[in-house]
Structures are given as C-alpha cells and as structure tokens.
Motif scaffolding. Structure first.
Motif, PDB file in Angstrom:
ATOM      1  N   PRO A 237      10.331 -69.218  -1.711  1.00  8.87           N
ATOM      2  CA  PRO A 237      10.399 -69.074  -0.252  1.00  8.87           C
ATOM      3  C   PRO A 237      11.189 -67.838   0.143  1.00  8.87           C
ATOM      4  CG  PRO A 237      11.957 -70.729  -0.994  1.00  8.87           C
ATOM      5  CD  PRO A 237      11.165 -70.326  -2.198  1.00  8.87           C
ATOM      6  N   ALA A 238      11.052 -67.463   1.408  1.00  8.75           N
ATOM      7  CA  ALA A 238      11.735 -66.266   1.894  1.00  8.75           C
ATOM      8  C   ALA A 238      13.234 -66.470   2.034  1.00  8.75           C
ATOM      9  CB  ALA A 238      11.136 -65.841   3.241  1.00  8.75           C
ATOM     10  N   ASP A 239      13.670 -67.703   2.303  1.00  7.30           N
ATOM     11  CA  ASP A 239      15.086 -67.959   2.561  1.00  7.30           C
ATOM     12  C   ASP A 239      15.462 -69.310   1.958  1.00  7.30           C
ATOM     13  OD1 ASP A 239      17.630 -68.337   3.531  1.00  7.30           O
ATOM     14  OD2 ASP A 239      17.136 -67.901   5.618  1.00  7.30           O
ATOM     15  N   THR A 240      16.300 -69.298   0.936  1.00  9.98           N
ATOM     16  CA  THR A 240      16.676 -70.542   0.252  1.00  9.98           C
ATOM     17  C   THR A 240      17.795 -71.277   0.967  1.00  9.98           C
ATOM     18  OG1 THR A 240      18.223 -69.338  -1.171  1.00  9.98           O
ATOM     19  CG2 THR A 240      15.983 -69.652  -1.995  1.00  9.98           C
ATOM     20  N   ARG A 241      18.363 -70.656   1.998  1.00 11.55           N
ATOM     21  CA  ARG A 241      19.458 -71.303   2.727  1.00 11.55           C
ATOM     22  C   ARG A 241      18.979 -72.060   3.960  1.00 11.55           C
ATOM     23  NH1 ARG A 241      21.631 -66.923   0.226  1.00 11.55           N
ATOM     24  NH2 ARG A 241      23.756 -67.107  -0.537  1.00 11.55           N
ATOM     25  N   ASN A 242      17.739 -71.875   4.328  1.00 14.80           N
ATOM     26  CA  ASN A 242      17.209 -72.465   5.559  1.00 14.80           C
ATOM     27  C   ASN A 242      16.238 -73.588   5.212  1.00 14.80           C
ATOM     28  OD1 ASN A 242      15.810 -73.057   7.952  1.00 14.80           O
ATOM     29  ND2 ASN A 242      16.076 -70.966   8.713  1.00 14.80           N
ATOM     30  N   PRO A 243      16.606 -74.855   5.465  1.00 10.69           N
ATOM     31  CA  PRO A 243      15.712 -75.971   5.115  1.00 10.69           C
ATOM     32  C   PRO A 243      14.350 -75.879   5.785  1.00 10.69           C
ATOM     33  CG  PRO A 243      17.908 -76.795   5.615  1.00 10.69           C
ATOM     34  CD  PRO A 243      17.899 -75.353   6.004  1.00 10.69           C
TER      35      PRO A 243
END
Length: 530
Positions: A312-318
C-alpha cells in the motif's frame, strides 16, 4: 486538520464536542479524498473517502456520509471504473432519494458514469431528477464550488450535466447549457470550473457536423492557461483527450499550436504528478530515525507470491491499507483452494511466530457474525479460539533443536518493540481466504522486522522477509477453485460492520499443525512486548 482531529479524538470530550470532532475529521478526510483524485492518486482517494464515510456514519451525519460516497464515485469514474462509479452513487441515492446531496450524486456520479456506457435514456432521467432536486432545495443560484459540502445549485448541476452530454455527443444540448451558465461560469472564483467547461465546449465544437476548429483550440488554450499554476488531473485528462480528438486536423495551425502548448504545459514538474515525493524516505530503511522518533522498517516491495502483490501507499493509515486490500480482492477473477498449497499436507507441523486472540470476545463475535453470513458459500470457518495473525515461519520441529528455540526466544525478548493496538476491519479477502484488513500496519511491520532480524542472527531466518509481509486476520478459508465474484459480492455486504480494536501485548511462538481443514497449535513461548 485531519491529524489534529484524530489526535483530539484519542482523548476525552463532552458528547457534543466529540460529535463535532468526528464531523470535522470526516470532512477533512473527504476533502483529502477529493484532492487525491485531482493529484491522480485514486487508491489514496478511495482510502480517504472510506474513512470519511465511516467517521460520518459513526455520528449519523448523513450529509457528510453522502458527500463522501459522491467523492468515492468521482474517484471510481476517473479511474475508468464507470459501472462501479454508477453503482456507488446509485446506492447512496437509494438511501436518501430526496436529500440535497443526492443532486451531486446524480449529476456528478451517475450521469457522467452512465454516459460512458452509452445509456442515453438513463442519463436524461438522472439529470432531470438532479435538476428537480436543485429547485426543490432552493440551493444557491450561483456556480457553487465543486469541492463545497453545500448542495449543488441549478447552475452547478447544469455545469456537471454538460460532461455526460459531451460523452453522448449531444452537441446541441451542450452548447445550450453552456450558454445558459456562461455568465455564472465566467464570474466563478474556480479556475478549474472555468477550464473544464471550456474543454467540454471545445470538445463539442469538434463534434459538430461542421467542426469549429479555431474556436475549439482557442478555448482549449484558455483552459490550460487558467490552470497554469493550479493544475489538476481532470483538466490534464480532458486536455489530453481533446488533443487526441483533434488528431484528424493535426496539420491545422491551431491544432499544432495547441499541441505544442499542451505538451509544454504537461511536462512541468508539478507536484500532483509526483505525489510520493513528499513522503519521508527515512521511514523506509532499517534502524532508528531520530527525526521521527520511531524505529524504521524496510521498504515493502512488490512480491507476486504475496497478496496484495504490491504494497500500500501508506502503512500508517488504516484507511489506505484497507482500501488497498479491498481493491486487490475485488480485482480477482478466481479463488484458489487454500488447502491445496504445496508442502503443507494434513498433519504437518511447524514452528511459527503468531499473534493469538483466544479470549477476545468482540473479535470472536465479529468473526461469528461474518461466518454466519458467509455460510451459504461453503467456506471453512476459522474456529473463534483459533483466530490469529500469522507473522513468520521459523522452521520444522525436526530441523530445530530445543536449545536453538531457547536462544531464539531469549534474543527476541531483548528486541521486541512496545505493545500496541491495531484495528481489525473492514472485511476483504485473498486468493484463498476471506479475511479482515488490519491497520495500521506499521507496528506489525516493526514486530515482524524484529523477529526476522533475530531469526537471521540465530540461523533461523523466516521464509518471507518483512518486505513481503502483508498483515491480515483470516476468518474463513476457501476450499475449492471457484469464481471470485460471488465471494466478493457477499463480502462487500459486510464491509460496513464496526471495527474491533485488538490489543497486542505479547507475541507467541507456537507449534502449528494442520488438522484436516483447520489449524491448531500449542504455545511454546509467550513473549511480552515492552
């Protein structure tokens, strides 16, 4: 704004204040979703829109929830998924057919998507319905901003209706509507709206029985100049499509001039064409980052054996990881038999690192509900006391001496990260299972990295590196080859269920065994996180 509201929501406030924070958080995510479409990042947009929809749904803010659905449809349209764009908007309209936000859903969502499928009659019906609602709600007579949460007025509805009529090559209607709103368009503060209407009219001028090439190219060049400093993806796409449509007149001086200007305009180093440049690279390498104050993990990489294959593009954003999981599952044509995997026959045993939740009642209740709803598909449900997150395979009991395990666990105890929590939901799937998305991924990746590093140092490197790790929690396994569509459709009906928060305070080293069409294990070591 989004970060601030999420930080505040972690605290405690009076109910009225908390409701307003939810509304602000939802609208911030919605606006980010809209702008993500206009930077060309449709996957990120979908993640933001799902988050906006879920947040507004928590407080029953139907106005914002429908707006988020409209923006979700907008993103699907711009990614070429016209049928899904129409279905998304239609489902939202069905929930509240007379709501003011239905105007946008009909004119921006349904009409444009239906026009791409060539359904002229349906287009006219939804536009007429949208105009009727505009009059009913007495919305603004001016050209309301396309990014506003306010209901569409008649002028904005007509401006949106121009685009589907262009797709249907209804030149008379396009020119009539454009003339009707011309004064409002020219006095609009939105350069995007002025540019897009010009491009629609320019396209129509080329579609006429007697094309007006000079006028079309003049309008097109004006559109480029209007967005010289604030380019968006939709203007780029319309400008590019117009140049392709003008190909039969490529030797005409006006077309050549427009082509030169478009190519120069589109080659500028705009940030919207390179959205990933803004990300901090230091988050993607092993070690500790003093600037960010977090342990960094390796860059996730594409792996055809993983699911999804791309990270995914952002692993910090669920919301981002959930949307990414869903997009990959929804794209499947066929599901495979989970139990037919080579090297994993009935009765086999192996040591694994896992996270187990034998006493988590909310998770068990969610699992039972989903499994009951999916029962007609004949999947193999995971027992509620067997719900787990697989982290990494250590090796076969026949190949690992007890002393090696003791040394491994001792080293892991010294390196494990702090305890954390992740959200389980919404439901998605893979080639061989129906499973819950998890988020955020970041603490799971950090834990996997610590386990992998320790295992490598002990000569027990995991089969899969952290770069190929895709966190998930399976609820049911597929037991035969089958078309994916029926399973995807059934899962889609369960995606709006409330998320469950999982507290991760320990990691388990287990001896996993396959018993027929289920997994069981014995815990060898329970290691507390810091």
């Amino acid at each position: 704004m989004r970060q601030l509201t999420h930080t505040l929501l972690d605290g405690r406030q009076p109910p009225r204040t908390r409701r307003e924070l939810f509304r602000l958080a939802a609208r911030a995510s919605g606006l980010l979703g809209y702008m993500a479409v206009n930077t060309g990042d449709v996957v990120l947009s979908e993640a933001y829109c799902v988050e906006a929809r879920d947040l507004s749904g928590e407080i029953r803010d139907l106005d914002t929830e429908l707006w988020a659905c409209g923006t979700l449809s907008f993103g699907l349209y711009h990614s070429g998924r016209y049928g899904q764009a129409d279905a998304c908007a239609a489902a939202a309209v069905e929930r509240a057919p007379s709501h003011a936000q239905a105007i946008r859903l009909l004119s921006n969502g349904r009409a444009r998507a239906l026009a791409k499928t060539g359904d002229r009659r349906a287009v006219e019906q939804v536009i007429e319905q949208a105009l009727g609602l505009s009059d009913l709600h007495e919305a603004s007579t001016g050209l309301t901003s396309c990014i506003s949460f306010e209901p569409y007025g008649r002028a904005r509805t007509l401006a949106n209706a121009v685009t589907p009529h262009v797709a249907l090559r209804d030149t008379t209607q396009v020119l009539r509507d454009a003339e009707h709103i011309d004064d409002l368009v020219e006095h609009s503060t939105s350069s995007w709206s002025r540019a897009l209407v010009r491009l629609d009219v320019a396209t129509t001028l080329l579609q006429q029985r007697t094309p007006d090439i000079d006028h079309a190219m003049t309008l097109s060049r004006e559109a480029l100049r209007l967005c010289a400093n604030t380019p968006i993806s939709s203007v780029y796409q319309c400008s590019r499509d117009l140049l392709e449509q003008a190909e039969p007149w490529r030797d005409h001086s006006a077309v050549r001039d427009y082509g030169h200007e478009f190519r120069a305009w589109s080659q500028q180093p705009w940030l919207w064409r390179h959205p990933r440049r803004r990300r901090h690279r230091c988050r993607r390498t092993p070690g500790y980052c003093k600037a960010e104050g977090v342990r960094r993990v390796p860059l996730l990489s594409a792996d055809p054996a993983a699911f999804p294959a791309d990270p995914p593009a952002d692993t910090r954003n669920p919301a981002v990881t959930a949307a990414h999981d869903w997009a990959a599952f929804r794209a499947l044509d066929e599901m495979t038999n989970h139990w037919a995997r080579p090297g994993w026959p009935d009765g086999i045993r192996a040591y694994y690192w896992m996270l187990t939740f034998p006493h988590d009642q909310p998770l068990a209740a969610l699992a039972r509900h989903c499994q009951d709803q999916l029962a007609p598909l004949g999947l193999d449900p995971v027992p509620t006391d067997g719900l787990h997150i697989t982290l990494a395979r250590i090796g076969s009991p026949d190949a690992i001496a007890p002393k090696q395990l003791d040394n491994l666990t001792r080293d892991v105890e010294a390196l494990v990260p702090s305890a954390f929590a992740v959200r389980a939901m919404p439901l998605a799937g893979s080639r061989g299972a129906v499973r819950l998305s998890l988020g955020p991924w970041e603490p799971l990746l950090q834990l996997h990295y610590a386990l992998a590093k320790t295992g490598s140092n002990a000569g027990l490197a995991p089969k899969k590196p952290t770069s190929a790790f895709r966190p998930h929690l399976s609820l049911a396994y597929n037991n035969r080859q089958r078309p994916a569509a029926p399973v995807v459709d059934a899962v889609s009906e369960l995606r709006m269920l409330p998320a469950v928060e999982l507290s991760v305070a320990a990691v388990q080293l287990v001896e996993l065994r396959r018993e027929g069409r289920t997994y069981r294990w014995g815990v060898q070591k329970n290691i507390l996180l810091r």
